[in-house]
Design a protein around this motif. Structure first.
Motif, PDB file in Angstrom:
ATOM      1  N   UNK A  41       0.833  -1.207   0.000  1.00 36.26           N
ATOM      2  CA  UNK A  41       0.000   0.000   0.000  1.00 36.26           C
ATOM      3  C   UNK A  41       0.865   1.253   0.000  1.00 36.26           C
ATOM      4  N   UNK A  42       1.935   1.219   0.777  1.00 38.15           N
ATOM      5  CA  UNK A  42       2.859   2.349   0.854  1.00 38.15           C
ATOM      6  C   UNK A  42       3.452   2.644  -0.517  1.00 38.15           C
ATOM      7  N   UNK A  43       3.826   1.592  -1.238  1.00 41.91           N
ATOM      8  CA  UNK A  43       4.398   1.766  -2.571  1.00 41.91           C
ATOM      9  C   UNK A  43       3.398   2.356  -3.547  1.00 41.91           C
ATOM     10  N   UNK A  44       2.167   1.872  -3.512  1.00 38.37           N
ATOM     11  CA  UNK A  44       1.137   2.370  -4.424  1.00 38.37           C
ATOM     12  C   UNK A  44       0.820   3.835  -4.149  1.00 38.37           C
ATOM     13  N   UNK A  45       0.688   4.185  -2.875  1.00 38.14           N
ATOM     14  CA  UNK A  45       0.388   5.573  -2.525  1.00 38.14           C
ATOM     15  C   UNK A  45       1.527   6.504  -2.908  1.00 38.14           C
ATOM     16  N   UNK A  46       2.751   6.062  -2.660  1.00 43.65           N
ATOM     17  CA  UNK A  46       3.923   6.865  -2.992  1.00 43.65           C
ATOM     18  C   UNK A  46       4.015   7.095  -4.496  1.00 43.65           C
ATOM     19  N   UNK A  47       3.708   6.058  -5.269  1.00 40.75           N
ATOM     20  CA  UNK A  47       3.725   6.189  -6.733  1.00 40.75           C
ATOM     21  C   UNK A  47       2.700   7.209  -7.199  1.00 40.75           C
ATOM     22  N   UNK A  48       1.515   7.181  -6.593  1.00 36.31           N
ATOM     23  CA  UNK A  48       0.460   8.134  -6.949  1.00 36.31           C
ATOM     24  C   UNK A  48       0.888   9.567  -6.637  1.00 36.31           C
ATOM     25  N   UNK A  49       1.487   9.761  -5.473  1.00 37.76           N
ATOM     26  CA  UNK A  49       1.934  11.102  -5.074  1.00 37.76           C
ATOM     27  C   UNK A  49       3.041  11.609  -5.983  1.00 37.76           C
ATOM     28  N   UNK A  50       3.991  10.745  -6.326  1.00 37.42           N
ATOM     29  CA  UNK A  50       5.101  11.164  -7.185  1.00 37.42           C
ATOM     30  C   UNK A  50       4.621  11.490  -8.589  1.00 37.42           C
ATOM     31  N   UNK A  51       3.643  10.740  -9.074  1.00 43.11           N
ATOM     32  CA  UNK A  51       3.053  11.067 -10.374  1.00 43.11           C
ATOM     33  C   UNK A  51       2.433  12.465 -10.336  1.00 43.11           C
ATOM     34  N   UNK A  52       1.700  12.738  -9.277  1.00 36.15           N
ATOM     35  CA  UNK A  52       1.068  14.052  -9.145  1.00 36.15           C
ATOM     36  C   UNK A  52       2.117  15.151  -9.030  1.00 36.15           C
ATOM     37  N   UNK A  53       3.182  14.879  -8.292  1.00 36.70           N
ATOM     38  CA  UNK A  53       4.248  15.862  -8.123  1.00 36.70           C
ATOM     39  C   UNK A  53       4.860  16.254  -9.480  1.00 36.70           C
ATOM     40  N   UNK A  54       5.085  15.251 -10.322  1.00 34.72           N
ATOM     41  CA  UNK A  54       5.671  15.513 -11.642  1.00 34.72           C
ATOM     42  C   UNK A  54       4.716  16.301 -12.532  1.00 34.72           C
ATOM     43  N   UNK A  55       3.421  15.966 -12.473  1.00 37.82           N
ATOM     44  CA  UNK A  55       2.437  16.694 -13.265  1.00 37.82           C
ATOM     45  C   UNK A  55       2.388  18.163 -12.840  1.00 37.82           C
ATOM     46  N   UNK A  56       2.396  18.396 -11.544  1.00 42.46           N
ATOM     47  CA  UNK A  56       2.333  19.761 -11.032  1.00 42.46           C
ATOM     48  C   UNK A  56       3.606  20.541 -11.364  1.00 42.46           C
ATOM     49  N   UNK A 171      -6.726   2.590  -2.280  1.00 39.98           N
ATOM     50  CA  UNK A 171      -5.649   1.692  -1.861  1.00 39.98           C
ATOM     51  C   UNK A 171      -5.783   1.370  -0.382  1.00 39.98           C
ATOM     52  N   UNK A 172      -6.061   2.404   0.409  1.00 38.84           N
ATOM     53  CA  UNK A 172      -6.255   2.229   1.856  1.00 38.84           C
ATOM     54  C   UNK A 172      -7.422   1.283   2.134  1.00 38.84           C
ATOM     55  N   UNK A 173      -8.561   1.544   1.473  1.00 38.74           N
ATOM     56  CA  UNK A 173      -9.755   0.736   1.710  1.00 38.74           C
ATOM     57  C   UNK A 173      -9.529  -0.720   1.303  1.00 38.74           C
ATOM     58  N   UNK A 174      -8.823  -0.925   0.207  1.00 39.11           N
ATOM     59  CA  UNK A 174      -8.558  -2.288  -0.261  1.00 39.11           C
ATOM     60  C   UNK A 174      -7.693  -3.051   0.738  1.00 39.11           C
ATOM     61  N   UNK A 196      -3.433   9.225   5.402  1.00 39.22           N
ATOM     62  CA  UNK A 196      -3.486  10.646   5.776  1.00 39.22           C
ATOM     63  C   UNK A 196      -2.189  11.362   5.403  1.00 39.22           C
ATOM     64  N   UNK A 197      -1.064  10.690   5.628  1.00 39.32           N
ATOM     65  CA  UNK A 197       0.238  11.283   5.331  1.00 39.32           C
ATOM     66  C   UNK A 197       0.404  11.560   3.833  1.00 39.32           C
ATOM     67  N   UNK A 198      -0.036  10.630   3.006  1.00 39.73           N
ATOM     68  CA  UNK A 198       0.099  10.807   1.564  1.00 39.73           C
ATOM     69  C   UNK A 198      -0.877  11.837   1.015  1.00 39.73           C
ATOM     70  N   UNK A 199      -2.081  11.862   1.574  1.00 39.93           N
ATOM     71  CA  UNK A 199      -3.057  12.879   1.160  1.00 39.93           C
ATOM     72  C   UNK A 199      -2.567  14.267   1.556  1.00 39.93           C
ATOM     73  N   UNK A 200      -1.956  14.378   2.721  1.00 43.34           N
ATOM     74  CA  UNK A 200      -1.404  15.664   3.170  1.00 43.34           C
ATOM     75  C   UNK A 200      -0.300  16.133   2.220  1.00 43.34           C
ATOM     76  N   UNK A 201       0.475  15.199   1.682  1.00 47.81           N
ATOM     77  CA  UNK A 201       1.535  15.555   0.741  1.00 47.81           C
ATOM     78  C   UNK A 201       0.935  16.077  -0.568  1.00 47.81           C
ATOM     79  N   UNK A 202      -0.163  15.479  -1.010  1.00 49.16           N
ATOM     80  CA  UNK A 202      -0.860  15.964  -2.207  1.00 49.16           C
ATOM     81  C   UNK A 202      -1.350  17.388  -1.970  1.00 49.16           C
TER      82      UNK A 202
END
Length: 216
Positions: A41-56, A171-174, A196-202
């Motif tokens: 789950x940590x890996x999936x969330x981190x990947x999502x955040x990094x993708x968003x970071x690059x887009x931004x 990812x969390x719910x799954x 919560x930590x990953x959403x806060x980073x977004x």
């Protein structure tokens, strides 16, 4: 094996001064399966955040008005007609900057010029209109971003931020459903903290974009 955290009382929890030295993925349970699921789950969330970071990061570049080759980073090209295997623009062409306000795309093979041109259009980048100069070159004048254009970038970033948050929550719910973790268990609370930590980073990434673009 790392010691388990207990939640018998708030006082005991606070008294465990060494618990912060134990990685969260090892704190959550004695179960190897739970730790493996946490890591996944940590890996999936981190990947999502990094993708968003690059887009931004791309949005910030456009909002600032800086003309760099990175403006064309999202472009994918169906080189030599290979629709099933598109490649990054830099694999088939060079991208340079002229006079600080124009991008110059030079293809390595003139047979790919049309595919590069189509790839640029397909990327649907704001204010990016390719102009064919010769058999190997495309020029792209970049206008200074207007207030409306900067606001549009922020609106797009907000939409993408919510999409990323939704992905993190799924990812969390799954993970919670897969493990069957009940509320107030160590596992439940640690997975919640991870989300919560990953959403806060977004939220932080979006806030920085708004600040840099002058948007409220």
């Amino acid at each position: 094996m790392s010691p388990l955290r207990t939640y018998a009382s708030k006082h005991k929890s606070k008294a465990m001064s060494t618990e912060t030295l134990i990685p969260a993925s090892q704190q959550i349970s004695a179960s190897e399966g739970a730790r493996a699921e946490y890591s996944k789950a940590e890996g999936k969330m981190s990947t999502a955040v990094e993708w968003y970071r690059k887009e931004v990061a791309g949005f910030e570049t456009r909002a600032s008005g800086r003309v760099t080759p990175a403006l064309l980073a999202p472009v994918r090209v169906e080189a030599y007609g290979k629709k099933s295997d598109p490649v990054r623009l830099e694999e088939v062409a060079t991208v340079g900057v002229k006079d600080g306000s124009m991008l110059i795309v030079t293809v390595f093979d003139e047979n790919n010029l049309k595919a590069v041109e189509q790839g640029i259009y397909s990327a649907k980048l704001p204010n990016i209109v390719p102009q064919r100069q010769d058999s190997r070159t495309i020029k792209i004048p970049i206008p200074k971003p207007t207030v409306e254009a900067r606001n549009a970038l922020v609106v797009n970033a907000q939409r993408m931020a919510e999409d990323t948050r939704v992905q993190i929550r799924k990812t969390y719910a799954a993970s919670i459903k897969k493990g069957g973790y009940a509320k107030r268990t160590v596992e439940y609370e640690e997975f919640q903290k991870l989300a919560d930590r990953n959403i806060a980073e977004v939220d932080k990434i979006l806030s920085q974009l708004k600040k840099s673009s002058g948007s409220k």
